[in-house]
Motif scaffolding. Structure first.
Motif, PDB file in Angstrom:
ATOM      1  N   VAL A   1       3.174   0.613  -7.726  1.00 17.99           N
ATOM      2  CA  VAL A   1       2.559   0.755  -6.398  1.00 17.99           C
ATOM      3  C   VAL A   1       1.160   0.178  -6.415  1.00 17.99           C
ATOM      4  O   VAL A   1       0.767  -0.603  -5.531  1.00 17.99           O
ATOM      5  N   PHE A   2       0.395   0.512  -7.437  1.00 18.63           N
ATOM      6  CA  PHE A   2      -1.010   0.075  -7.452  1.00 18.63           C
ATOM      7  C   PHE A   2      -1.165  -1.383  -7.873  1.00 18.63           C
ATOM      8  O   PHE A   2      -2.184  -2.009  -7.600  1.00 18.63           O
TER       9      PHE A   2
ATOM     10  N   ILE B   1       0.081   0.137   0.316  1.00 21.61           N
ATOM     11  CA  ILE B   1      -0.957   1.137   0.580  1.00 21.61           C
ATOM     12  C   ILE B   1      -1.551   0.835   1.955  1.00 21.61           C
ATOM     13  O   ILE B   1      -2.093  -0.247   2.184  1.00 21.61           O
TER      14      ILE B   1
ATOM     15  N   ILE C   1      -6.600  -1.036  -8.985  1.00 24.99           N
ATOM     16  CA  ILE C   1      -5.668  -1.240  -7.879  1.00 24.99           C
ATOM     17  C   ILE C   1      -5.783  -2.687  -7.425  1.00 24.99           C
ATOM     18  O   ILE C   1      -6.859  -3.154  -7.061  1.00 24.99           O
ATOM     19  N   SER C   2      -4.676  -3.400  -7.472  1.00 23.94           N
ATOM     20  CA  SER C   2      -4.671  -4.814  -7.089  1.00 23.94           C
ATOM     21  C   SER C   2      -4.735  -4.977  -5.576  1.00 23.94           C
ATOM     22  O   SER C   2      -4.220  -4.140  -4.828  1.00 23.94           O
TER      23      SER C   2
ATOM     24  N   LYS D   1      -2.985  -6.825  -4.090  1.00 24.14           N
ATOM     25  CA  LYS D   1      -1.590  -6.986  -3.671  1.00 24.14           C
ATOM     26  C   LYS D   1      -0.990  -5.669  -3.182  1.00 24.14           C
ATOM     27  O   LYS D   1      -0.031  -5.666  -2.406  1.00 24.14           O
ATOM     28  N   ALA D   2      -1.554  -4.556  -3.646  1.00 19.16           N
ATOM     29  CA  ALA D   2      -1.064  -3.259  -3.184  1.00 19.16           C
ATOM     30  C   ALA D   2      -1.399  -3.021  -1.715  1.00 19.16           C
ATOM     31  O   ALA D   2      -0.820  -2.153  -1.073  1.00 19.16           O
ATOM     32  N   LEU D   3      -2.344  -3.808  -1.190  1.00 23.28           N
ATOM     33  CA  LEU D   3      -2.765  -3.656   0.201  1.00 23.28           C
ATOM     34  C   LEU D   3      -2.085  -4.658   1.118  1.00 23.28           C
ATOM     35  O   LEU D   3      -2.300  -4.646   2.327  1.00 23.28           O
ATOM     36  N   GLN D   4      -1.297  -5.551   0.518  1.00 24.57           N
ATOM     37  CA  GLN D   4      -0.640  -6.567   1.335  1.00 24.57           C
ATOM     38  C   GLN D   4       0.499  -5.956   2.137  1.00 24.57           C
ATOM     39  O   GLN D   4       1.135  -4.991   1.710  1.00 24.57           O
TER      40      GLN D   4
ATOM     41  N   ILE E   1      -5.676   6.860 -11.293  1.00 26.06           N
ATOM     42  CA  ILE E   1      -5.804   5.484 -10.780  1.00 26.06           C
ATOM     43  C   ILE E   1      -6.622   5.486  -9.499  1.00 26.06           C
ATOM     44  O   ILE E   1      -7.548   4.690  -9.333  1.00 26.06           O
ATOM     45  N   ILE E   2      -6.300   6.404  -8.603  1.00 23.73           N
ATOM     46  CA  ILE E   2      -7.009   6.464  -7.322  1.00 23.73           C
ATOM     47  C   ILE E   2      -8.486   6.787  -7.531  1.00 23.73           C
ATOM     48  O   ILE E   2      -9.360   6.273  -6.838  1.00 23.73           O
TER      49      ILE E   2
ATOM     50  N   GLY F   1       0.838  -3.563  -6.705  1.00 25.95           N
ATOM     51  CA  GLY F   1       1.369  -4.320  -5.586  1.00 25.95           C
ATOM     52  C   GLY F   1       2.667  -5.010  -5.935  1.00 25.95           C
ATOM     53  O   GLY F   1       2.885  -6.162  -5.544  1.00 25.95           O
TER      54      GLY F   1
END
Lengths: 192, 193
Positions: free
Chosen positions: B33-34, B43, A43-44, A46-49, A33-34, B36
């Protein structure tokens, strides 16, 4: 590069054997994924929110800048992706105004009221005007308020030219307190 | 969307039974996780910015750009703070406004400014720029670019001294660049009000 493989529900069901293929997928999938393997989910944002709802602060998460010469009520603004309280700063400065239809080069008093308006679903709110609805001047004018927004709200800059020939630069910025907040995740600049 | 569940250490302790619940979480937590997911850990910017910033002539990738306006002395204009140490190419552009004399002859007055890039409150670089009407110098635009070595939490701030009595101010644009093609906007550095 690691390859992503969708793990089926049957592979983790009660009584299902722990296979080499399953352990391999559990090992490789995060890396795939990364590394943006073509079959891996994206990667959404939203994962950074941030994990908690925002409170207003100095960390800039979106900024919209525009230059205007006439009325405009929907030129640019900022969209809110996630509800919370944001610090909204509006800054403006009028440029030189040369009188229209005059060959003497005289300068006329250009003027405008500048603010922003919040939209939430089908509702629109009373615009918030810079300097409490006073006419902006060639001096830099800036004001900020802490404002709560709901998810999918947006704000637009509104400019009402009250004396020709206006020339204005307008900067609309929103900030939060979370120092891990990333520009453009929870709020994004927009044009209309 | 899958649901994130924190796996306690006891579930994976020596001699603990490998349950279906644990296996389900091992499978689902990755995607959650990915995606969100609501309970999943965020992250963090540091996870997206492993590389340090790097300036130099190849530093053409903009990772932050802010604009402000000025008309008088101001030490609290825009700025940014650093999340990842490194060398950053910092560019400051100034566009001065024409400054009309407050009279009916339409003449212009000088407009001049000293725009300063301050590092942690101390002047680091200064851009002196002026419209000199007597010398027909009406170039309203000027810029400076410097590679700055910055540490975590360093604060770069822009301050202006209007050095002409008639100055009418203008616009400023602050840009930060690195040479890393994988750099993301607003990750290594972030703007501050």
């Amino acid at each position: 590069m690691a390859k992503y493989r969708e793990i089926s529900e049957s592979e983790v069901a009660v009584g299902a054997p722990i296979t080499q293929q399953l352990m391999h997928a559990l090992k490789d999938n995060p890396k795939a994924i990364i590394e943006n393997d073509s079959t891996a989910p994206a990667i959404s944002y939203k994962a950074l929110q941030s994990t908690a709802e925002h409170t207003a602060g100095e960390v800039i998460v979106a900024q919209a800048v525009g230059h205007f010469t006439t009325d405009d009520f929907s030129a640019m603004g900022i969209s809110i992706r996630r509800g919370g309280t944001y610090r909204v700063r509006l800054t403006s400065r009028l440029g030189t105004a040369t009188a229209a239809g005059s060959d003497d080069g005289n300068i006329r008093q250009a003027a405008a009221t500048i603010g922003f308006q919040r939209f939430s679903g089908t509702n629109s709110f009373t615009p918030y005007f810079l300097a409490n609805n006073n006419t902006v001047s060639r001096n830099r004018m800036t004001q900020q308020i802490d404002q709560r927004f709901e998810t999918n709200d947006y704000i637009l800059v509104v400019i009402d030219e009250t004396a020709e020939m206006m020339e204005a630069t307008v900067v609309l910025t929103v900030g939060v307190s979370d120092t891990n907040a990333i520009y453009g995740v929870d709020a994004i600049p927009r044009i209309n | 969307m899958t649901t994130y569940r924190d796996i306690p250490d006891s579930e994976i302790a020596v001699n603990s039974a490998l349950s279906q619940t644990t296996m389900q979480s091992l499978k689902d937590n990755i995607d959650t996780v990915f995606e969100g997911g609501e309970l999943a850990p965020q992250i963090l910017p540091a996870a997206l910015a492993r590389a340090t910033g790097s300036g130099g002539s190849g530093a053409t990738n903009i990772i932050l750009q802010l604009t402000d306006v000025f008309s008088t002395d101001d030490s609290t204009l825009m700025g940014f703070k650093v999340r990842v140490q490194g060398t950053y190419r910092v560019n400051l552009e100034v566009r001065l406004a024409d400054s009309p004399r407050q009279s009916s002859d339409g003449a212009l007055e000088d407009n001049a400014v000293a725009a300063k890039i301050q590092k942690n409150g101390v002047d680091a670089h200064t851009l002196n720029h002026a419209i000199d009407v007597d010398n027909a110098n009406n170039n309203t635009f000027a810029e400076i670019t410097h590679d700055m070595v910055l540490a975590v939490n360093d604060h770069i701030n822009i301050a202006v001294d209007v050095t002409s009595n008639h100055g009418d101010g203008g616009n400023l644009t602050l840009t930060v660049c690195v040479d890393d093609d994988d750099a993301m906007y607003g990750v290594n550095v972030y703007g501050v009000l």
